[in-house]
Design a protein around this motif. Sequence first.
Motif, PDB file in Angstrom:
ATOM      1  N   PRO A 162       0.459  -3.079   8.178  1.00 56.92           N
ATOM      2  CA  PRO A 162      -0.425  -2.101   7.499  1.00 56.92           C
ATOM      3  C   PRO A 162       0.018  -1.817   6.057  1.00 56.92           C
ATOM      4  O   PRO A 162      -0.824  -1.563   5.197  1.00 56.92           O
ATOM      5  CB  PRO A 162      -0.307  -0.849   8.375  1.00 56.92           C
ATOM      6  CG  PRO A 162       0.039  -1.380   9.731  1.00 56.92           C
ATOM      7  CD  PRO A 162       0.937  -2.563   9.466  1.00 56.92           C
ATOM      8  N   GLN A 163       1.323  -1.903   5.781  1.00 57.11           N
ATOM      9  CA  GLN A 163       1.796  -1.697   4.415  1.00 57.11           C
ATOM     10  C   GLN A 163       1.330  -2.826   3.508  1.00 57.11           C
ATOM     11  O   GLN A 163       1.282  -2.691   2.291  1.00 57.11           O
ATOM     12  CB  GLN A 163       3.327  -1.650   4.366  1.00 57.11           C
ATOM     13  CG  GLN A 163       3.932  -0.473   5.089  1.00 57.11           C
ATOM     14  CD  GLN A 163       5.442  -0.520   4.982  1.00 57.11           C
ATOM     15  OE1 GLN A 163       6.107  -1.211   5.739  1.00 57.11           O
ATOM     16  NE2 GLN A 163       5.995   0.197   4.020  1.00 57.11           N
ATOM     17  N   TYR A 164       1.007  -3.948   4.126  1.00 58.20           N
ATOM     18  CA  TYR A 164       0.505  -5.115   3.405  1.00 58.20           C
ATOM     19  C   TYR A 164      -1.038  -5.092   3.393  1.00 58.20           C
ATOM     20  O   TYR A 164      -1.681  -6.002   2.894  1.00 58.20           O
ATOM     21  CB  TYR A 164       1.045  -6.379   4.086  1.00 58.20           C
ATOM     22  CG  TYR A 164       0.890  -7.628   3.277  1.00 58.20           C
ATOM     23  CD1 TYR A 164       1.651  -7.828   2.125  1.00 58.20           C
ATOM     24  CD2 TYR A 164      -0.037  -8.598   3.635  1.00 58.20           C
ATOM     25  CE1 TYR A 164       1.483  -8.963   1.364  1.00 58.20           C
ATOM     26  CE2 TYR A 164      -0.202  -9.738   2.883  1.00 58.20           C
ATOM     27  CZ  TYR A 164       0.563  -9.917   1.747  1.00 58.20           C
ATOM     28  OH  TYR A 164       0.398 -11.050   0.983  1.00 58.20           O
ATOM     29  N   GLY A 165      -1.614  -4.035   3.989  1.00 57.49           N
ATOM     30  CA  GLY A 165      -3.066  -3.871   3.987  1.00 57.49           C
ATOM     31  C   GLY A 165      -3.753  -4.491   5.184  1.00 57.49           C
ATOM     32  O   GLY A 165      -4.973  -4.563   5.229  1.00 57.49           O
ATOM     33  N   GLN A 177       7.835 -12.528   1.995  1.00 64.54           N
ATOM     34  CA  GLN A 177       7.974 -12.663   0.536  1.00 64.54           C
ATOM     35  C   GLN A 177       7.807 -11.324  -0.167  1.00 64.54           C
ATOM     36  O   GLN A 177       8.520 -11.013  -1.123  1.00 64.54           O
ATOM     37  CB  GLN A 177       6.947 -13.656   0.008  1.00 64.54           C
ATOM     38  CG  GLN A 177       7.299 -15.095   0.306  1.00 64.54           C
ATOM     39  CD  GLN A 177       6.365 -16.045  -0.430  1.00 64.54           C
ATOM     40  OE1 GLN A 177       6.048 -15.843  -1.589  1.00 64.54           O
ATOM     41  NE2 GLN A 177       5.904 -17.065   0.261  1.00 64.54           N
ATOM     42  N   SER A 178       6.847 -10.525   0.307  1.00 62.26           N
ATOM     43  CA  SER A 178       6.618  -9.194  -0.294  1.00 62.26           C
ATOM     44  C   SER A 178       7.817  -8.283  -0.068  1.00 62.26           C
ATOM     45  O   SER A 178       8.264  -7.586  -0.990  1.00 62.26           O
ATOM     46  CB  SER A 178       5.389  -8.523   0.317  1.00 62.26           C
ATOM     47  OG  SER A 178       4.288  -8.740  -0.506  1.00 62.26           O
ATOM     48  N   MET A 179       8.330  -8.284   1.166  1.00 60.27           N
ATOM     49  CA  MET A 179       9.492  -7.455   1.488  1.00 60.27           C
ATOM     50  C   MET A 179      10.644  -7.817   0.547  1.00 60.27           C
ATOM     51  O   MET A 179      11.326  -6.938   0.010  1.00 60.27           O
ATOM     52  CB  MET A 179       9.901  -7.668   2.947  1.00 60.27           C
ATOM     53  CG  MET A 179      11.203  -6.980   3.336  1.00 60.27           C
ATOM     54  SD  MET A 179      11.579  -7.142   5.094  1.00 60.27           S
ATOM     55  CE  MET A 179      11.823  -8.912   5.253  1.00 60.27           C
ATOM     56  N   ARG A 212       0.842  -1.204   0.000  1.00 59.98           N
ATOM     57  CA  ARG A 212       0.000   0.000   0.000  1.00 59.98           C
ATOM     58  C   ARG A 212       0.876   1.254   0.000  1.00 59.98           C
ATOM     59  O   ARG A 212       1.943   1.257   0.615  1.00 59.98           O
ATOM     60  CB  ARG A 212      -0.905   0.006   1.229  1.00 59.98           C
ATOM     61  CG  ARG A 212      -1.792  -1.225   1.352  1.00 59.98           C
ATOM     62  CD  ARG A 212      -2.714  -1.375   0.143  1.00 59.98           C
ATOM     63  NE  ARG A 212      -3.467  -2.621   0.247  1.00 59.98           N
ATOM     64  CZ  ARG A 212      -4.691  -2.705   0.765  1.00 59.98           C
ATOM     65  NH1 ARG A 212      -5.299  -1.633   1.222  1.00 59.98           N
ATOM     66  NH2 ARG A 212      -5.306  -3.872   0.814  1.00 59.98           N
ATOM     67  N   THR A 213       0.405   2.287  -0.654  1.00 55.27           N
ATOM     68  CA  THR A 213       1.196   3.516  -0.745  1.00 55.27           C
ATOM     69  C   THR A 213       0.554   4.666   0.036  1.00 55.27           C
ATOM     70  O   THR A 213      -0.634   4.605   0.395  1.00 55.27           O
ATOM     71  CB  THR A 213       1.391   3.933  -2.218  1.00 55.27           C
ATOM     72  OG1 THR A 213       0.106   4.087  -2.831  1.00 55.27           O
ATOM     73  CG2 THR A 213       2.203   2.900  -2.987  1.00 55.27           C
ATOM     74  N   ALA A 214       1.363   5.692   0.296  1.00 55.86           N
ATOM     75  CA  ALA A 214       0.950   6.854   1.101  1.00 55.86           C
ATOM     76  C   ALA A 214      -0.394   7.384   0.622  1.00 55.86           C
ATOM     77  O   ALA A 214      -0.618   7.530  -0.584  1.00 55.86           O
ATOM     78  CB  ALA A 214       2.005   7.947   1.011  1.00 55.86           C
ATOM     79  N   GLY A 215      -1.273   7.648   1.567  1.00 55.71           N
ATOM     80  CA  GLY A 215      -2.618   8.119   1.251  1.00 55.71           C
ATOM     81  C   GLY A 215      -3.652   7.049   1.541  1.00 55.71           C
ATOM     82  O   GLY A 215      -4.826   7.349   1.771  1.00 55.71           O
ATOM     83  N   ASP A 216      -3.226   5.769   1.570  1.00 56.10           N
ATOM     84  CA  ASP A 216      -4.150   4.685   1.924  1.00 56.10           C
ATOM     85  C   ASP A 216      -4.501   4.823   3.409  1.00 56.10           C
ATOM     86  O   ASP A 216      -3.592   4.887   4.249  1.00 56.10           O
ATOM     87  CB  ASP A 216      -3.495   3.324   1.664  1.00 56.10           C
ATOM     88  CG  ASP A 216      -4.498   2.180   1.770  1.00 56.10           C
ATOM     89  OD1 ASP A 216      -5.289   2.165   2.753  1.00 56.10           O
ATOM     90  OD2 ASP A 216      -4.496   1.310   0.901  1.00 56.10           O
ATOM     91  N   PRO A 217      -5.794   4.847   3.745  1.00 51.39           N
ATOM     92  CA  PRO A 217      -6.186   5.030   5.156  1.00 51.39           C
ATOM     93  C   PRO A 217      -5.581   3.987   6.096  1.00 51.39           C
ATOM     94  O   PRO A 217      -5.343   4.292   7.269  1.00 51.39           O
ATOM     95  CB  PRO A 217      -7.712   4.923   5.138  1.00 51.39           C
ATOM     96  CG  PRO A 217      -8.112   5.187   3.729  1.00 51.39           C
ATOM     97  CD  PRO A 217      -6.961   4.788   2.852  1.00 51.39           C
ATOM     98  N   VAL A 218      -5.301   2.774   5.605  1.00 48.92           N
ATOM     99  CA  VAL A 218      -4.761   1.726   6.493  1.00 48.92           C
ATOM    100  C   VAL A 218      -3.387   2.132   7.045  1.00 48.92           C
ATOM    101  O   VAL A 218      -2.999   1.709   8.147  1.00 48.92           O
ATOM    102  CB  VAL A 218      -4.689   0.351   5.765  1.00 48.92           C
ATOM    103  CG1 VAL A 218      -3.549   0.303   4.743  1.00 48.92           C
ATOM    104  CG2 VAL A 218      -4.538  -0.793   6.770  1.00 48.92           C
TER     105      VAL A 218
END
Length: 197
Positions: A54-57, A41-43, A11-17
């Motif tokens: 939270p970066q993963y949603g 794996q994402s990292m 998720r990128t900046a601006g996402d409420p999460v």
Amino acid sequence: MFKAKKKYEVRTAGDPVLAKSAAPVGLVTPEIIQLADDMLQSMDAFDGIGLAAPQYGVSLRMIVIDVPLYEGEEETLTPFEKQMFANMPMALLDPEITARSGEVTEREEGCLSVPEIYAPVVRPARIAFRARLLDGSLIEGECGGLLGRCLQHEIDHLDGFLFTDRLSPDAANRIAGQMKRLVEFGMKNNFRRIKRK
Ligand code: ZN
């Protein structure tokens, strides 16, 4: 036969999460173990040294880290820091900073949720923290250097802060245009950065 490429999202900046305070993980269930694996794996897919749930949603207090050890750095490490590096990459559950050094350091930071934008951030040089591991054991100790900084950056994500919230007014001004474009781009792309690997 070609292996199907896997799709990874951040998720990128601006996402409420990313602006929310995340909930404690609590019990380590198979779902939590799976989440840790997906985050690791994402990292890796995005070549990050840290990723917060939270970066993963997912609004839970979990981070994964894979901080590199620089040549010559090993001699300066405390036994606790050595143990941390020996366990990389690792998932930390419900991490908590329990003390911060009065001494501060400044270093350029970036973030997978704030792609291609970098700025100097002043943070305590050392922190004491505690967290749980996936096997349920507790770890507690002090960290400095890039490891201490990475932990502070990732734990900030769990409280809804990005490194861009911690800039001097000058540095914030310098990246204001880039941040505005990033958020506008995010609004058109559901605040998702996608990589297939
Ligand atoms: Zn970040």
